[in-house]
Write an enzyme that holds these catalytic residues in place. Structure first.
Site, PDB file in Angstrom:
ATOM      1  N   ARG A 101       5.967 -11.775  -4.764  1.00 24.44           N
ATOM      2  CA  ARG A 101       5.377 -10.496  -4.347  1.00 24.44           C
ATOM      3  C   ARG A 101       3.994 -10.734  -3.827  1.00 24.44           C
ATOM      4  NH1 ARG A 101       5.460  -5.697  -8.579  1.00 24.44           N
ATOM      5  NH2 ARG A 101       4.336  -7.211  -9.812  1.00 24.44           N
ATOM      6  N   THR A 105       0.091  -6.332  -0.850  1.00 22.99           N
ATOM      7  CA  THR A 105       1.005  -5.315  -0.314  1.00 22.99           C
ATOM      8  C   THR A 105       2.118  -4.975  -1.300  1.00 22.99           C
ATOM      9  OG1 THR A 105       2.459  -6.988   0.627  1.00 22.99           O
ATOM     10  CG2 THR A 105       0.652  -6.217   2.021  1.00 22.99           C
ATOM     11  N   ASP A 197       3.952 -10.545 -17.551  1.00 22.86           N
ATOM     12  CA  ASP A 197       4.541 -11.334 -16.462  1.00 22.86           C
ATOM     13  C   ASP A 197       5.648 -12.226 -17.041  1.00 22.86           C
ATOM     14  OD1 ASP A 197       3.490 -12.615 -13.463  1.00 22.86           O
ATOM     15  OD2 ASP A 197       4.948 -13.705 -14.691  1.00 22.86           O
ATOM     16  N   ASP A 200       5.189 -16.039 -16.379  1.00 20.85           N
ATOM     17  CA  ASP A 200       4.120 -16.621 -17.219  1.00 20.85           C
ATOM     18  C   ASP A 200       4.564 -16.733 -18.676  1.00 20.85           C
ATOM     19  OD1 ASP A 200       2.354 -16.988 -15.164  1.00 20.85           O
ATOM     20  OD2 ASP A 200       1.227 -15.142 -15.529  1.00 20.85           O
TER      21      ASP A 200
HETATM   22  N1  URA Z   1       7.102  -8.875 -12.706  1.00 24.55           N
HETATM   23  C1  URA Z   1       6.820  -9.188 -13.996  1.00 24.55           C
HETATM   24  O1  URA Z   1       6.940 -10.341 -14.399  1.00 24.55           O
HETATM   25  N2  URA Z   1       6.420  -8.196 -14.816  1.00 24.55           N
HETATM   26  C2  URA Z   1       6.296  -6.924 -14.412  1.00 24.55           C
HETATM   27  O2  URA Z   1       5.942  -6.055 -15.217  1.00 24.55           O
HETATM   28  C3  URA Z   1       6.583  -6.625 -13.063  1.00 24.55           C
HETATM   29  C4  URA Z   1       6.981  -7.609 -12.234  1.00 24.55           C
END
Ligand code: URA
Length: 206
Positions: A101, A105, A197, A200
């Site tokens: 992503r 944007t 995330d 992560d």
């Molecule tokens: N990607 C993620 O890893 N966590 C989110 O909350 C949104 C997108």
């Protein structure tokens, strides 16, 4: 069509997964286990072919899977979902798509795609834990349809209403299987309350 799991084991494990103190090793185990459980629920309509099975006592009427299945983990957060689904469907092929992503944007950018030509699977299962804005999910299904896939399912762990709406609107033929549907997205496109995330947290990179 949205299928949000109602299974008690899924609810239990997703709460552990979300917890801020769940360390990467445990987090990966939970992703694997949840992926197995969601795969089980998402594949209940698979076509079977009849077969005779020799047993030590005679012959039994049996069945085998009649569909060639491809798993499409979206790099990198989808990687942790592969192992559990492969344990359930060891004959599945695994093809990776890399999408990230753009943080400004929030639009998906494709950076890896080595899908073989021609398409050789009859059902593609997209694996991506977080259905947030829906941009990545829509882009990956677009890629698979261009590849010639007529049957596609999406398995994620946590979805935001915005992502569900976006994917359902763009691809109403793709069933969405998730463990939980959360409240909303925040202003940087993260799911709230979510789990942070997912990449992560699996790979210890936060
Ligand atoms: N990607 C993620 O890893 N966590 C989110 O909350 C949104 C997108």
């Amino acid at each position: 069509m949205l299928f949000a799991s109602e299974h008690p084991l899924v609810h239990h494990k997703v709460a552990l997964l979300r917890h801020v103190d769940t360390e990467p090793k445990k987090f990966r185990e939970l992703v694997r286990e949840l992926s197995m459980l969601l795969c089980y629920e998402a594949t209940r309509d698979l076509v079977l072919v009849d077969q005779q099975v020799p047993t030590p006592m005679g012959t039994a009427a049996g069945h085998r899977l009649g569909t060639k299945i491809g798993l499409i983990p979206i790099l990198r957060a989808g990687l942790g979902m592969v192992e559990g689904v492969l344990e359930m469907i060891p004959t599945a092929e695994v093809w990776h798509i890399g999408l990230y992503r753009d943080e400004r944007t929030l639009h998906p950018v494709e950076y890896y795609n080595r899908l073989p030509t021609p398409n050789r699977v009859q059902l593609s299962i997209v694996l991506d834990p977080m259905l947030a804005t829906g941009g990545t999910a829509v882009a990956s299904v677009d890629i698979l349809k261009r590849w010639g896939c007529e049957r596609i399912k999406y398995i994620g762990l946590i979805a935001a209403p915005e992502g569900i709406a976006q994917l359902s609107q763009a691809h109403p033929d793709v069933p969405i299987h998730v463990a939980a549907v959360d409240e909303r997205l925040n202003d940087i496109g993260y799911i709230v309350p979510g789990l942070g995330d997912a990449g992560d947290r699996q790979f210890g990179t936060n």
